[in-house]
Design an enzyme around this catalytic site. Sequence first.
Site: not given
Length: 287
Positions: A80, A179, A206
């Site tokens: 990643d 996050g 993502h």
Amino acid sequence: MLANTLELVSEARRRGVAVGAFNTYSIELTQAILQAAEHLNQPVILQLGVASVKTGGEPLVRATVVAAQRAHVPVAVHLDHCADLGMIEQCFSWGCSSALADGSHLSFAENVALTRQAVALASSYHATIEAELGYLAGTEDGVTVEAVKASLTQPEQARAFVAATGASMLAVAIGNVHGFTPNPPPLDFERLSQIASQVDIPLILHGASGLGKENVQRAISLGVAKINVNTEVRTAFLSAIATWGLRVGPTPDVRRSGQDWLDLMREAIAAAQMVVTEHMQTVAMMP
């Protein structure tokens, strides 16, 4: 069984679902992810970040690949967010089947150049390159990008980028962030729809931690076929360790039941597995 990333993602796209991609940092976290996948009988992608590879090196990467090979469901192993072609090639040689050649922080022309080199490199390993156009705010593995510096993916640019690079998968920025966020960020679904109309490859989302089931499934309906989750799973694992520490105290007595290493790992694995299961049910469109 070890699977080809592009085949997993393309099949998910064909079926109108997505594949969950979860970052792992250790064999225990890998176990949590695979146990969830096997319990649901769903394919999954194990992802290794650059920091993890730098820390664990070849043993960690190869252990992740072996775990995928021995799983009872199709499992791909993905590197990643990597801008280092040398590391990408090294991970391919160790068994990874795909990598995100991350030029999102570069100019458009530089991103194209990096991605094209990565695609050429991947072809010799029968591997797949995911590219990223636009970049996300938030924190991923200790690297923080401020919201004011984040950039959304431009649909017309996406078409030119894919044509110029030959990338097989495209990660998009539509307001998603790296996050966990207590309140889901507003996603630009109209932008996502426009991007999907411009390119004919699977799209990647993502920063799915905290987005919520409705947002994730709407993104899937508009062409997203791989959903990345890291923070929620990692936090569940660490929270279980912290809770165990509070319960046991500063000096564990390994002679007592529940206070040894394997007891701690069982609790952490179970906590992470529960979060992975919830996300896998969401991306597989399970009720």
